[in-house]
Motif scaffolding. Structure first.
Motif, PDB file in Angstrom:
ATOM      1  N   UNK A  50      46.204   1.732  31.756  1.00  0.00           N
ATOM      2  CA  UNK A  50      45.319   1.660  30.601  1.00  0.00           C
ATOM      3  C   UNK A  50      46.044   2.254  29.398  1.00  0.00           C
ATOM      4  N   UNK A  51      46.020   1.558  28.289  1.00  0.00           N
ATOM      5  CA  UNK A  51      46.762   1.983  27.110  1.00  0.00           C
ATOM      6  C   UNK A  51      48.069   1.220  27.013  1.00  0.00           C
ATOM      7  N   UNK A  52      48.940   1.649  26.123  1.00  0.00           N
ATOM      8  CA  UNK A  52      50.235   0.994  25.934  1.00  0.00           C
ATOM      9  C   UNK A  52      50.057  -0.478  25.556  1.00  0.00           C
ATOM     10  N   UNK A  53      48.986  -0.764  24.793  1.00  0.00           N
ATOM     11  CA  UNK A  53      48.741  -2.134  24.368  1.00  0.00           C
ATOM     12  C   UNK A  53      49.518  -2.428  23.084  1.00  0.00           C
ATOM     13  N   UNK A  54      50.046  -3.629  22.948  1.00  0.00           N
ATOM     14  CA  UNK A  54      50.733  -3.969  21.695  1.00  0.00           C
ATOM     15  C   UNK A  54      49.731  -4.113  20.560  1.00  0.00           C
ATOM     16  N   UNK A  55      50.103  -3.666  19.396  1.00  0.00           N
ATOM     17  CA  UNK A  55      49.246  -3.826  18.217  1.00  0.00           C
ATOM     18  C   UNK A  55      49.763  -4.942  17.320  1.00  0.00           C
ATOM     19  N   UNK A  56      51.077  -5.120  17.320  1.00  0.00           N
ATOM     20  CA  UNK A  56      51.707  -6.175  16.531  1.00  0.00           C
ATOM     21  C   UNK A  56      52.683  -6.938  17.420  1.00  0.00           C
ATOM     22  N   UNK A  57      52.621  -8.262  17.373  1.00  0.00           N
ATOM     23  CA  UNK A  57      53.553  -9.097  18.133  1.00  0.00           C
ATOM     24  C   UNK A  57      54.140 -10.135  17.186  1.00  0.00           C
ATOM     25  N   UNK A  59      55.310 -13.832  16.154  1.00  0.00           N
ATOM     26  CA  UNK A  59      54.927 -15.220  16.400  1.00  0.00           C
ATOM     27  C   UNK A  59      56.020 -15.934  17.194  1.00  0.00           C
ATOM     28  N   UNK A  60      55.620 -16.594  18.275  1.00  0.00           N
ATOM     29  CA  UNK A  60      56.562 -17.366  19.071  1.00  0.00           C
ATOM     30  C   UNK A  60      57.322 -16.581  20.114  1.00  0.00           C
ATOM     31  N   UNK A  61      57.116 -15.268  20.190  1.00  0.00           N
ATOM     32  CA  UNK A  61      57.809 -14.447  21.180  1.00  0.00           C
ATOM     33  C   UNK A  61      56.805 -13.931  22.209  1.00  0.00           C
ATOM     34  N   UNK A  62      57.120 -14.033  23.506  1.00  0.00           N
ATOM     35  CA  UNK A  62      56.166 -13.611  24.540  1.00  0.00           C
ATOM     36  C   UNK A  62      56.020 -12.096  24.598  1.00  0.00           C
ATOM     37  N   UNK A  63      54.831 -11.656  24.970  1.00  0.00           N
ATOM     38  CA  UNK A  63      54.582 -10.243  25.240  1.00  0.00           C
ATOM     39  C   UNK A  63      53.784 -10.150  26.532  1.00  0.00           C
ATOM     40  N   UNK A  64      53.946  -9.033  27.234  1.00  0.00           N
ATOM     41  CA  UNK A  64      53.350  -8.906  28.566  1.00  0.00           C
ATOM     42  C   UNK A  64      52.128  -8.006  28.561  1.00  0.00           C
ATOM     43  N   UNK A  65      51.119  -8.432  29.321  1.00  0.00           N
ATOM     44  CA  UNK A  65      49.944  -7.629  29.629  1.00  0.00           C
ATOM     45  C   UNK A  65      49.691  -7.752  31.129  1.00  0.00           C
ATOM     46  N   UNK A  66      48.744  -6.988  31.635  1.00  0.00           N
ATOM     47  CA  UNK A  66      48.353  -7.077  33.036  1.00  0.00           C
ATOM     48  C   UNK A  66      46.836  -7.169  33.128  1.00  0.00           C
ATOM     49  N   UNK A  67      46.366  -8.070  33.971  1.00  0.00           N
ATOM     50  CA  UNK A  67      44.936  -8.236  34.202  1.00  0.00           C
ATOM     51  C   UNK A  67      44.583  -7.613  35.548  1.00  0.00           C
ATOM     52  N   UNK A  68      43.558  -6.777  35.553  1.00  0.00           N
ATOM     53  CA  UNK A  68      43.069  -6.180  36.802  1.00  0.00           C
ATOM     54  C   UNK A  68      41.778  -6.882  37.210  1.00  0.00           C
TER      55      UNK A  68
END
Length: 235
Positions: A50-57, A59-68
């Protein structure tokens, strides 16, 4: 040694005895049953916490999240998590899903009292300020034969900044949807898992194979997916 009880003490002891009997009866009645079934949906950062979420990404570049996803429904469940993009004016709540097309479709089959953390890579191709990234839980209704919104959702507010490097795609990241033929076979395999579960069988192998088939179909490997589904149906 003798014991002398007044009426007040006897009343207290009687009340305790009644509570103990009620508790014992309720435990016997609900043994092995789920009193309040529920499912869990959580959003985790790239580190799986929980936390460590991106605030700015970019355009066109992938970013990683995790779904529980967690299952405490008392039976094996077939889940979909739809990822959608909205803004401040978008409406989503426990009874109303976001009225827009999903940019990603994540699926998993979970046995009762099990959970899974699913890593996902998201790419957004349009610059936005305060984009509302919404994650909705849908569950498969085996009677109706369709997925229904389960009222669980999460969101992440994010800015998508322009990227100087050229991108090869337009629009948001592609939906990982299943073809109609594979969709029906997955539903058939899930029904087989449910029948085995209701008959008291061990469904761990069937669930594992079914998830492997869904993953293979999602990445476009239909031959492997169909072979795995055939194996599930043969068990």
């Amino acid at each position: 040694m003798s014991w002398v009880f007044d009426e007040e003490v006897l009343a207290v002891l009687a009340a305790i005895a009644v509570i103990a009997i009620v508790f014992a009866v309720s435990q016997a009645l609900y043994a092995g049953r789920v009193v309040e079934p529920f499912s869990e949906l959580g959003l985790l950062g790239s580190s799986g916490k929980i936390g460590d979420y991106p605030r700015n990404v970019a355009m066109g570049l992938p970013f990683q999240l995790n779904i529980y996803v967690g299952n405490h429904e008392g039976k094996v469940m077939y889940y979909r998590v739809l990822v959608k993009v909205g803004d401040k004016s978008s409406i989503v709540n426990a009874s109303t899903p976001l009225s827009t097309e999903p940019i990603m479709d994540v699926r998993v089959v979970l046995e009762h009292n099990s959970s899974r953390i699913i890593p996902i890579n998201i790419t957004l191709y349009e610059p936005m300020i305060n984009a509302r990234l919404v994650f909705e839980m849908w569950i498969y209704d085996e009677v109706a034969g369709v997925f229904k919104y389960h009222g669980r959702w999460n969101q992440l507010w994010i800015n998508v900044t322009e990227n100087a490097a050229p991108t090869s795609s337009q629009g948001h990241s592609r939906v990982l949807s299943l073809s109609p033929s594979i969709e029906s076979k997955v539903a058939e395999a899930y029904a087989a898992v449910r029948r085995a579960e209701e008959a008291g069988g061990d469904i761990r192998e069937m669930s594992t194979l079914l998830n492997s088939a869904i993953e293979a179909a999602s990445r476009g490997d239909l031959y492997v997916a169909e072979k795995l589904l055939e194996t599930v149906l043969s068990l």
